[in-house]
Design a protein around this motif. Structure first.
Motif, PDB file in Angstrom:
ATOM      1  N   GLY A   1      -7.444  -4.189  -0.891  1.00 61.53           N
ATOM      2  CA  GLY A   1      -8.567  -3.468  -1.485  1.00 61.53           C
ATOM      3  C   GLY A   1      -8.429  -3.450  -2.990  1.00 61.53           C
ATOM      4  O   GLY A   1      -7.494  -2.857  -3.536  1.00 61.53           O
TER       5      GLY A   1
ATOM      6  N   SER B   1     -12.792   3.369  -4.328  1.00 62.17           N
ATOM      7  CA  SER B   1     -12.512   2.313  -3.352  1.00 62.17           C
ATOM      8  C   SER B   1     -12.972   2.660  -1.935  1.00 62.17           C
ATOM      9  O   SER B   1     -12.564   3.667  -1.352  1.00 62.17           O
TER      10      SER B   1
ATOM     11  N   ARG C   1      -9.948   2.040   0.438  1.00 61.27           N
ATOM     12  CA  ARG C   1      -9.040   3.198   0.434  1.00 61.27           C
ATOM     13  C   ARG C   1      -9.591   4.330   1.299  1.00 61.27           C
ATOM     14  O   ARG C   1      -8.854   4.950   2.093  1.00 61.27           O
TER      15      ARG C   1
ATOM     16  N   TRP D   1       0.893   2.812  -1.477  1.00 61.38           N
ATOM     17  CA  TRP D   1      -0.229   1.926  -1.750  1.00 61.38           C
ATOM     18  C   TRP D   1      -0.589   1.044  -0.550  1.00 61.38           C
ATOM     19  O   TRP D   1      -1.573   0.306  -0.626  1.00 61.38           O
ATOM     20  N   SER D   2       0.210   1.092   0.503  1.00 57.92           N
ATOM     21  CA  SER D   2      -0.015   0.200   1.648  1.00 57.92           C
ATOM     22  C   SER D   2       0.025   0.985   2.952  1.00 57.92           C
ATOM     23  O   SER D   2       0.711   2.011   3.056  1.00 57.92           O
TER      24      SER D   2
ATOM     25  N   THR E   1      -3.289  -3.226   1.878  1.00 62.59           N
ATOM     26  CA  THR E   1      -2.726  -2.686   0.642  1.00 62.59           C
ATOM     27  C   THR E   1      -3.824  -2.596  -0.414  1.00 62.59           C
ATOM     28  O   THR E   1      -4.940  -3.097  -0.213  1.00 62.59           O
ATOM     29  N   LEU E   2      -3.501  -1.948  -1.512  1.00 61.89           N
ATOM     30  CA  LEU E   2      -4.465  -1.728  -2.586  1.00 61.89           C
ATOM     31  C   LEU E   2      -3.903  -2.257  -3.891  1.00 61.89           C
ATOM     32  O   LEU E   2      -2.688  -2.323  -4.086  1.00 61.89           O
TER      33      LEU E   2
ATOM     34  N   ALA F   1      -8.006   1.009  -7.475  1.00 65.56           N
ATOM     35  CA  ALA F   1      -8.076   1.547  -6.113  1.00 65.56           C
ATOM     36  C   ALA F   1      -6.842   2.375  -5.773  1.00 65.56           C
ATOM     37  O   ALA F   1      -6.929   3.329  -4.996  1.00 65.56           O
ATOM     38  N   CYS F   2      -5.684   2.035  -6.361  1.00 68.20           N
ATOM     39  CA  CYS F   2      -4.463   2.783  -6.044  1.00 68.20           C
ATOM     40  C   CYS F   2      -3.767   3.361  -7.260  1.00 68.20           C
ATOM     41  O   CYS F   2      -2.979   4.299  -7.126  1.00 68.20           O
TER      42      CYS F   2
END
Length: 339
Positions: free
Chosen positions: A109, A115, A118, A233-234, A239-240, A244-245
């Motif tokens: 992402g 996001s 997310r 983040w995952s 994952t991003l 987004a993260c």
């Protein structure tokens, strides 16, 4: 566009095109309501100190250049979005708004502060958003007057308005403080414009004229100034990357460059892991998150000088900018904000 992201751009062989898209902004001018210069940050001197490794460009131009350099065999889908993500042991099933269902090995992402990936996989945005008490807005408008290559900035306590040239048009840029998040429908553009009118129509300088151009602008952007802070983040095969993260917010001036660094590290770790995506995801976060955490803290501290909350704060910020190129200050500034 500078710092570690510049190194990634070099590896992608896109720096010559980025320099072609450079807006050529010469300086950031802080002016009073009569357009009298009160403070200056000279971009040309910054570029010289950084040996030319700094560019001012529109994020849309950056996106276009990256797109133009993609391998031709990469599939690109326009005009669709993700409605549902389901994860299984061997794949990820993605249902698009168009109704199409596709199956992938991994999903990354890279869809920004708000996001969708997310939200679907990690939960509601409110769990991760850190609101920093500011709203920002911008739009472009046609204007035959030549304001040169300066980025003109005007402040009153708690508010900032700016004008700069971009290609054949001008852009207006606004930031204002709001201790609490405002209540409005995020899809209601007219409500957002009314909020901006209320804040700036009577703020002095050229604000009333800029606000009058808002309704005929071909674009309009309005959003909070926020960071995204996540412990992980995952999640499984998803994952991003980028805002987004790890959104540092516009306060950092480095959202796009840091996103490129994160993507580069993720790609490298996926290659090194040779199919073991869990190891790759863990290494990606282990390498990059401490760096992002430091960048987010720097951005938080910088906010007070970006939109001072008092007349004295504005004066002190202007004086600091005027002294910026004393040798010890310029070296400190570049080390803190430009790496």
């Amino acid at each position: 566009f500078w710092g570690a992201g510049f190194n990634v751009a070099e590896k992608m062989n896109i720096v010559p095109d980025l320099k072609q898209a450079d807006m050529g902004i010469s300086e950031l001018l802080f002016v009073d309501e009569n357009n009298v210069r009160k403070g200056t940050l000279n971009y040309r001197k910054i570029k010289k100190l950084m040996k030319g490794r700094a560019i001012t460009l529109l994020r849309s131009d950056l996106a276009k250049i990256i797109y133009q350099h993609l391998d031709k065999n990469i599939e690109i889908i326009f005009g669709d979005t993700i409605d549902q993500i389901e994860q299984y042991d061997q794949e990820v099933s993605v249902t698009f708004k168009s109704g199409k269902v596709r199956h992938f090995d991994l999903v990354v992402g890279a869809d920004g502060l708000h996001s969708n990936v997310r939200n679907l996989v990690f939960g509601d945005e409110a769990k991760f958003e850190k609101y920093y008490g500011y709203y920002t807005a911008s739009f472009t408008f046609e204007n035959p007057e030549d304001t040169g290559k300066a980025f003109l900035t005007y402040n009153v306590p708690n508010k900032q308005a700016a004008i700069y040239s971009s290609n054949k048009s001008k852009s207006a840029f606004f930031i204002f403080t709001s201790p609490k998040k405002l209540l409005y429908n995020h899809h209601d553009i007219e409500a957002q414009k009314q909020i901006l009118r209320n804040e700036f129509e009577n703020a002095g300088w050229e604000c009333a004229g800029l606000i009058s151009k808002m309704d005929t602008a071909p674009d309009f952007y309005f959003d909070t100034v926020s960071q995204i802070q996540m412990n992980n983040w995952s999640k499984d095969r998803v994952t991003l990357v980028g805002d987004a993260c790890d959104c540092p917010s516009l306060l950092s001036g480095q959202g796009s460059t840091l996103a490129m660094v994160g993507a580069y590290i993720l790609a490298g770790e996926l290659k090194e892991a040779d199919g073991n995506y869990k190891t790759a995801y863990a290494q990606y976060q282990s390498i990059f998150k401490p760096f992002i955490d430091s960048k987010q803290k720097i951005a938080q501290n910088f906010s007070r000088s970006l939109v001072p909350k008092s007349g004295m704060g504005i004066w002190m910020r202007n004086m600091f900018m005027n002294l910026m190129f004393l040798p010890f200050l310029s070296k400190w500034f570049i080390k803190q904000f430009m790496n």
